[in-house]
Design a protein around this motif. Structure first.
Motif, PDB file in Angstrom:
ATOM      1  N   SER A 190      -6.157  -2.270 -12.677  1.00 13.65           N
ATOM      2  CA  SER A 190      -6.565  -0.871 -12.552  1.00 13.65           C
ATOM      3  C   SER A 190      -5.815  -0.061 -13.600  1.00 13.65           C
ATOM      4  CB  SER A 190      -6.252  -0.331 -11.151  1.00 13.65           C
ATOM      5  OG  SER A 190      -6.985  -1.017 -10.157  1.00 13.65           O
ATOM      6  N   ILE A 191      -6.526   0.736 -14.365  1.00 13.09           N
ATOM      7  CA  ILE A 191      -5.915   1.558 -15.400  1.00 13.09           C
ATOM      8  C   ILE A 191      -4.889   2.488 -14.762  1.00 13.09           C
ATOM      9  CG2 ILE A 191      -6.388   3.356 -17.122  1.00 13.09           C
ATOM     10  CD1 ILE A 191      -9.220   2.167 -17.395  1.00 13.09           C
ATOM     11  N   ILE A 195       1.501  -1.443 -11.842  1.00 10.47           N
ATOM     12  CA  ILE A 195       0.111  -1.729 -12.190  1.00 10.47           C
ATOM     13  C   ILE A 195      -0.490  -2.607 -11.099  1.00 10.47           C
ATOM     14  CG2 ILE A 195      -1.438  -2.783 -13.875  1.00 10.47           C
ATOM     15  CD1 ILE A 195      -0.018  -0.238 -14.866  1.00 10.47           C
ATOM     16  N   HIS A 196      -1.615  -2.163 -10.567  1.00  9.29           N
ATOM     17  CA  HIS A 196      -2.358  -2.945  -9.581  1.00  9.29           C
ATOM     18  C   HIS A 196      -3.340  -3.851 -10.314  1.00  9.29           C
ATOM     19  CE1 HIS A 196      -6.186  -3.379  -7.244  1.00  9.29           C
ATOM     20  NE2 HIS A 196      -5.347  -3.778  -6.312  1.00  9.29           N
ATOM     21  N   PHE A 197      -3.442  -5.094  -9.873  1.00  7.28           N
ATOM     22  CA  PHE A 197      -4.421  -5.991 -10.496  1.00  7.28           C
ATOM     23  C   PHE A 197      -4.858  -7.071  -9.525  1.00  7.28           C
ATOM     24  CE2 PHE A 197      -0.289  -7.856 -11.309  1.00  7.28           C
ATOM     25  CZ  PHE A 197      -0.470  -9.226 -11.261  1.00  7.28           C
ATOM     26  N   PHE A 243      -5.272   1.920  -7.267  1.00  8.49           N
ATOM     27  CA  PHE A 243      -3.957   1.666  -6.707  1.00  8.49           C
ATOM     28  C   PHE A 243      -2.876   1.471  -7.764  1.00  8.49           C
ATOM     29  CE2 PHE A 243      -6.754   0.252  -3.157  1.00  8.49           C
ATOM     30  CZ  PHE A 243      -6.308   1.171  -2.217  1.00  8.49           C
ATOM     31  N   SER A 244      -3.199   1.663  -9.042  1.00  7.47           N
ATOM     32  CA  SER A 244      -2.145   1.695 -10.054  1.00  7.47           C
ATOM     33  C   SER A 244      -1.421   3.032  -9.981  1.00  7.47           C
ATOM     34  CB  SER A 244      -2.715   1.498 -11.464  1.00  7.47           C
ATOM     35  OG  SER A 244      -2.945   0.131 -11.744  1.00  7.47           O
ATOM     36  N   GLN A 245      -0.157   3.022 -10.389  1.00  5.03           N
ATOM     37  CA  GLN A 245       0.647   4.229 -10.308  1.00  5.03           C
ATOM     38  C   GLN A 245       0.183   5.266 -11.319  1.00  5.03           C
ATOM     39  OE1 GLN A 245       4.789   3.290 -10.565  1.00  5.03           O
ATOM     40  NE2 GLN A 245       5.481   5.332  -9.975  1.00  5.03           N
ATOM     41  N   LEU A 264       0.826  -1.188   0.000  1.00  2.00           N
ATOM     42  CA  LEU A 264       0.000   0.000   0.000  1.00  2.00           C
ATOM     43  C   LEU A 264       0.865   1.244   0.000  1.00  2.00           C
ATOM     44  CD1 LEU A 264      -2.673   1.526   0.248  1.00  2.00           C
ATOM     45  CD2 LEU A 264      -2.331   1.482   2.716  1.00  2.00           C
ATOM     46  N   LEU A 265       1.945   1.209   0.798  1.00  2.95           N
ATOM     47  CA  LEU A 265       2.776   2.391   0.907  1.00  2.95           C
ATOM     48  C   LEU A 265       3.484   2.709  -0.390  1.00  2.95           C
ATOM     49  CD1 LEU A 265       4.262   1.762   4.464  1.00  2.95           C
ATOM     50  CD2 LEU A 265       2.344   3.211   3.823  1.00  2.95           C
ATOM     51  N   VAL A 266       3.865   1.672  -1.134  1.00  3.36           N
ATOM     52  CA  VAL A 266       4.462   1.907  -2.445  1.00  3.36           C
ATOM     53  C   VAL A 266       3.457   2.617  -3.335  1.00  3.36           C
ATOM     54  CG1 VAL A 266       5.481   0.867  -4.471  1.00  3.36           C
ATOM     55  CG2 VAL A 266       5.902  -0.126  -2.239  1.00  3.36           C
ATOM     56  N   GLY A 267       2.245   2.064  -3.371  1.00  3.61           N
ATOM     57  CA  GLY A 267       1.214   2.696  -4.170  1.00  3.61           C
ATOM     58  C   GLY A 267       0.937   4.102  -3.683  1.00  3.61           C
TER      59      GLY A 267
END
Length: 438
Positions: free
Chosen positions: A182-183, A127-129, A188-190, A17-20
């Protein structure tokens, strides 16, 4: 897994989470801690690594949200008795009061964390998925993409029906391995920090994601921006893409030329159109004249509107709620279609990740890309839901989709089909992809 790798995985899970957060800027209150965690993960993240992720928003950020809601400076009420000036004050005040006093984000986190979530770096962005593998043999890999003003929350209720169809009225041969990204700039995608992340680039990233997960043959699905990204993937036709399904069709590639000219010139629908086609024409004209303002702003000035979206949770809620309300099947009454909690899960995700501004940039990127919308030569399935903004008849699709293998008009559901009607939507996906399975 070695002890060292196991410890590393645990550390990544806690830090994910912290990275995101470092990439998407949750709150200035936690930025120092975020920066330290981001440096730590950067040191251990190898190119192409897939890292576990869990949502765990700091309580201080939720307290800050409630405090901001409590001190909202409200505008005057609208001077009309309907929604023609935008979201009505009484409707939004009721939603915001519930958001401040009763809504529980932790339940939303539980929904997200019930599914396996990951981060992976593609083309310089994390990229969050969500990735859920079916228990059934020969399940078909499917990447499914959300749109705006939505998020992966739109798609959570179709995970069960698509990955475990035998528990939801389907057959084992209907099963899918499901990937829900997530686009970039959403959830939570960068967030991209430079230009170029248009639907074509995102589509190429999705192909890389599927190949990285070991899926050398797969299909793609989407509505809204997810449909545009799926279309872009279909045009690229990378090795292994078996076909696509969309529940939103691009008007620019399917609207008859004479109708498009009449729309541009403000003249009546051409006499060559059938009564059904004239009705579609009328709906499109109404949307262009009365409902397209949001896109015109984000096509040209996403940063300008972004300041208000980043600073005011009520401003963000109004901006998103306006289109959610317009585009559900129960037009103007999204609570009936989705419920307050589901609507606020989505809005709160935008607020906590500060992605109101960054999500709007995909409109600017798409407008700036100048992409040539050539025909899509992979197999295509289309489902038209009655609450969708644009509902083209089948014969309008042949030029854009010369290999249309499935077309169906259903009786309920709107723009957010998977969110509004998950069982019906899942059945459409199963049926549409039957002809594309290897």
């Amino acid at each position: 897994m070695t002890g060292q790798n196991s410890n590393q995985a645990v550390q990544m899970s806690r830090r994910s989470l912290l990275v995101g957060s470092a990439a998407i800027g949750l709150s200035t209150a936690i930025l120092p801690l975020v920066a330290i965690a981001a440096d730590a993960v950067d040191a251990v993240s190898a190119a192409g690594a897939i890292r576990p992720f869990r949502a765990d928003i700091p309580e201080t950020v939720l307290i800050d949200l409630r405090q901001r809601l409590a001190v909202t400076r409200w505008p005057d009420d609208e001077t009309v008795s309907d929604g023609s000036q935008g979201v009505q004050s009484a409707q939004l005040r009721e939603l915001v009061n519930y958001w401040r006093t009763s809504y529980d984000w932790r339940k939303a986190e539980e929904k997200l964390n019930a599914a396996p979530q990951f981060l992976t770096n593609i083309d310089g962005l994390d990229i969050h998925f969500i990735h859920v593998r079916s228990k059934h043999e020969n399940a078909l890999p499917l990447i499914m993409t959300h749109g705006w003003p939505g998020s992966v929350f739109e798609l959570l209720n179709v995970i069960g029906p698509l990955t475990d169809p035998t528990a939801h009225g389907g057959q084992a041969e209907d099963a899918f391995h499901l990937v829900l990204p997530s686009i970039p700039g959403f959830g939570f995608s960068q967030k991209p920090t430079s230009t170029g992340w248009n639907p074509q680039r995102i589509a190429a990233a999705w192909d890389m994601l599927m190949k990285r997960l070991g899926y050398n043959r797969y299909v793609s699905q989407g509505g809204d921006w997810g449909a545009i990204i799926s279309d872009a993937l279909g045009r690229q036709a990378p090795d292994g893409l078996l076909g696509i399904h969309v529940n939103r069709v691009e008007r620019a590639t399917t609207f008859p030329t004479a109708a498009a000219q009449a729309l541009m010139n403000g003249t009546p629908a051409p006499d060559t159109l059938s009564p059904e086609e004239k009705m579609v024409f009328g709906e499109v004209r109404d949307f262009v004249n009365n409902g397209f303002g949001y896109a015109a702003i984000m096509n040209t000035r996403p940063e300008t509107i972004g300041y208000g979206l980043a600073d005011s949770p009520v401003g963000l809620a109004a901006w998103l709620y306006d289109k959610i309300a317009d585009w559900v099947f129960t037009t103007g009454d999204p609570e009936t279609a989705l419920g307050k909690d589901a609507i606020l899960d989505n809005i709160t995700l935008y607020w906590l990740t500060n992605t109101g501004p960054s999500s709007g940039r995909i409109y600017w990127e798409n407008a700036a890309s100048g992409a040539k919308l050539t025909p899509i030569n992979v197999p295509v399935g289309v489902t038209i839901f009655p609450g969708e903004v644009y509902k083209p008849p089948k014969k309008w699709l042949s030029k854009a989709y010369p290999h249309l293998v499935y077309y169906n008009q259903v009786s309920k559901g709107g723009h957010f089909a998977a969110w509004e009607e998950p069982e019906l939507f899942s059945q459409e996906i199963r049926t549409a992809f039957k002809a594309m399975r290897p």
